[in-house]
Design an enzyme around this catalytic site. Structure first.
Site, PDB file in Angstrom:
ATOM      1  N   THR A 254      -6.721  32.412 -33.650  1.00 20.42           N
ATOM      2  CA  THR A 254      -7.978  31.658 -33.298  1.00 20.42           C
ATOM      3  C   THR A 254      -7.776  31.300 -31.875  1.00 20.42           C
ATOM      4  OG1 THR A 254      -8.160  30.694 -35.513  1.00 20.42           O
ATOM      5  CG2 THR A 254      -9.184  29.361 -33.678  1.00 20.42           C
ATOM      6  N   CYS A 340      26.619  26.054  -9.089  1.00 20.20           N
ATOM      7  CA  CYS A 340      27.821  26.401  -8.890  1.00 20.20           C
ATOM      8  C   CYS A 340      28.204  27.464 -10.112  1.00 20.20           C
ATOM      9  CB  CYS A 340      28.737  25.256  -8.971  1.00 20.20           C
ATOM     10  SG  CYS A 340      30.255  25.467  -9.360  1.00 20.20           S
TER      11      CYS A 340
HETATM   12  S1  FES Z   1      29.249  22.221 -10.159  1.00 23.53           S
HETATM   13 FE1  FES Z   1      30.999  23.429  -9.134  1.00 23.53          FE
HETATM   14  S2  FES Z   1      31.879  21.970  -7.905  1.00 23.53           S
HETATM   15 FE2  FES Z   1      30.595  20.802  -8.964  1.00 23.53          FE
END
Ligand code: FES
Ligand SMILES: Cc1ncc(COP(=O)(O)O)c(C=O)c1O
Lengths: 416, 173
Positions: A254, A340
């Site tokens: 629908t 990171c």
């Molecule tokens: S996330 Fe890698 S140094 Fe903090």
């Protein structure tokens, strides 16, 4: 001359999503309550009203894409549109059936596409198709020559995005389309960042399949469109979901009437305003980039400088890390290529894909402007970023080393 | 020049944004505890006891440089030892990394001051995690700080002919 402080936080993440235009919301409202019918109900007023709303929207979308209304399929967004187009075309046009032991067909895409293209391609690869992932150079642009060089006898599908969502670069869509047309290869483009921002003419641009999402052009989320060409050639697709046969059997279920009505209205507004929007936004982006690059050393704008959307900029700042940068500018909503690696988050594969080093990919910001972005917001943002980068560089051992003339690539780092 | 396409609609949406009760500050910090924010915004003991060439030569300074730019984190921690007492008289840091990495190294410099080498060696990353209330994904940022402390002590010992843990371990083989 200090600009007044704008209302905070500032939204500069329009490539992620946009607010709904109030005119869009207004158009949608009746379809929640009084015109709530199922457009599939063919024998009463409620159904007819809903159907009329959907068909108006279809015409509005068709006008923006410059195609026929019958060529517009409503989907749940660009992810679904991409999956339906890529998987649907691959299964429909395969050269050899599954289990035959032969290659089922060859597909060409590019390694900096959105995941909603890469992942369907990778799944097809597992299922017996061969896929070429083109690697664009540092400017981020996929050219027709690159596609041509990858073409094979058994190529059945080329899927290349119109404009990149992270760096805003614009690929050679018209030329790639022409190339595909000459070889009877189906050409799909993920135009999510393009449609509603820049003029689209699917026939002049030689496109067979084009997907986009409502929420990137000031429409609602969870709704999108897929253009499926009906003449020269008439493109067929194997549907992903079977059922009631709605949307010419391409997409059963629908219809999301409110969403579709909103998408249509958003397309109508875009058709009227995108040209002026583009001029204004590129002017503001220039102001933002000029201010930042003239006052900070070692920062680079990623991707081609001219051949890109007017409202997106992606800037890398040497010697500062992206997450701490985001933290320093927390009143500005934007995206970061950072993360990171040890927190098991990868830096942007798009930036890596065009050869931006990991260190610079970690420290990039994507800022994307929108219909209601103001000059005050741009000035505030520029000042905030400059102050944040300077602050973090005062904290950065890498910036010290750089200033002392140490070549960071020659330092022996203790990898962990 | 293009005419301003915003007009009343632009004003309307700005007004409606205004009434949407978007919390301007405070809430934006939600992902981080107040102590991380404090160290991040007012980092303690930022700096260096000289240029890279100078600190390499200084025997009273131990330098720990850990991490790598392509990993998104580099920490440089320095300790200055008072030769009379053998204690850490001063400590400095510079960090390229996320907010938690900056906060962890800032906190480490505070803790290092006044400690003996042995006391400094005993600082555990878990204490940093606890003090800053680091979320689980940020634990490795505190590990980096612990590594930097050890590297700085190692460097100091090497410069001064004091047997290091690493040297001892190698001697045992
Ligand atoms: S996330 Fe890698 S140094 Fe903090
Ligand atoms: C280029 C591109 N393709 C596809 C998508 C997916 O869109 P949606 O999440 O609306 O399905 C996006 C948005 O994130 C995009 O930018």
């Amino acid at each position: 001359m200090a600009s007044p402080t704008p209302r905070l936080p500032i939204y500069l993440d329009h490539a992620a999503t946009t607010p709904c235009d109030p005119r869009v919301v207004e158009a949608m409202l009746p379809y929640f309550t009084t015109k709530f019918g199922n457009p599939g109900s063919r024998n009463h007023q409620f159904g007819w009203d809903a159907e009329a709303g959907v068909e108006t929207a279809r015409a509005q979308v068709a006008k923006l894409l410059n195609c026929d209304e019958k060529e517009v399929i409503f989907t749940g967004g660009a992810t679904e549109g991409n999956n339906l187009a890529i998987r649907g075309a691959a299964l429909m046009y395969e050269k050899n059936p599954a289990g035959s032991g032969l290659t089922r067909g060859h597909i060409i895409t590019c390694n900096i596409e959105h995941k909603a293209v890469l992942d369907p391609c990778k799944r097809l690869q597992k299922e017996g198709f061969e896929v070429t992932f083109l690697e664009p150079p540092r400017d981020g642009i996929v050219t027709a020559d690159m596609v041509k060089a990858a073409m094979r006898e058994d190529t059945i599908l080329v899927t290349i995005m119109w404009a990149n969502n992270e760096i805003g670069t614009i690929n050679e869509i018209k030329k790639i389309g022409e190339l595909c047309k000459g070889r009877d290869v189906i050409f799909h483009t993920d135009a999510t960042q393009w449609v509603g921002k820049m003029p689209t003419d699917v026939y002049a641009d030689n496109i067979d399949l084009l997907s986009f999402s409502g929420h990137k052009l000031y429409g609602p989320k969870g709704v999108g469109g897929l253009f499926v060409r009906r003449k020269k050639p008439r493109v067929r697709l194997t549907p992903l979901v079977d059922g009631g046969g709605q949307e010419r059997g391409f997409r059963s279920g629908t219809l999301n009437v409110t969403g579709i009505v909103g998408l249509g209205k958003a397309c109508e507004i875009a058709h009227q305003e995108m040209a002026a929007d583009a001029v204004r936004l590129s002017r503001m982006r220039k102001r933002l980039e000029d201010t930042i690059t003239s006052r900070l050393d070692t920062c680079a704008i990623n991707g081609h400088r001219e051949q890109r959307l007017p409202h997106i900029t992606n800037i890398s700042f040497g010697f500062v890390e992206g997450e701490s940068l985001m933290m320093a500018i927390k009143e500005i909503a934007c995206s970061s290529g950072s993360a990171c690696t040890s927190a098991s988050l990868e830096p942007s594969y798009v930036l890596k894909g065009i050869g931006v080093g990991d260190d610079l990919a970690h420290s990039s910001l994507r800022l994307s402007l929108g219909r209601w972005t103001t000059e005050e917001e741009i000035d505030y943002t520029a000042e905030k970023i400059i102050a944040a980068v300077n602050k973090l560089r005062a904290l950065s051992p890498l910036y010290d080393m750089h200033k002392e003339g140490i070549d960071l690539s020659k330092v022996e780092w203790a990898h962990h | 020049m293009a005419t301003e396409p915003i007009g009343q609609i632009g004003k309307d949406i700005h007004r409606s944004f205004g009434t949407l009760a978007i919390e301007p500050f405070g809430d934006l910090n939600m992902a981080y505890g107040p102590k991380i924010i404090d160290h991040y915004e007012n980092p303690r003991n930022v700096g260096s006891f000289g240029t890279q060439a100078e600190i390499k030569q200084r025997k009273d300074v131990g330098v720990g440089l850990v991490g790598a730019p392509e990993c998104g984190d580099v920490m440089q921690l320095q300790i200055k030892i008072d030769p009379a007492t053998g204690k850490i008289a001063d400590a400095k840091f510079k960090t390229f990394g996320c907010g938690s990495a900056i906060a962890s190294s800032s906190l480490a410099t505070e803790w290092l001051k006044g400690k003996s080498i042995d006391e400094a060696e005993a600082i555990k990353n878990t204490a940093i995690v606890e003090e800053l209330a680091l979320p689980p994904v940020k634990i490795h940022c505190s590990v980096l700080a612990e590594d930097a402390i050890h590297a700085a002590i190692e460097d100091y010992k090497k410069k001064n002919g004091i047997p290091t843990d690493a040297a001892e371990a190698a001697a045992k083989h």
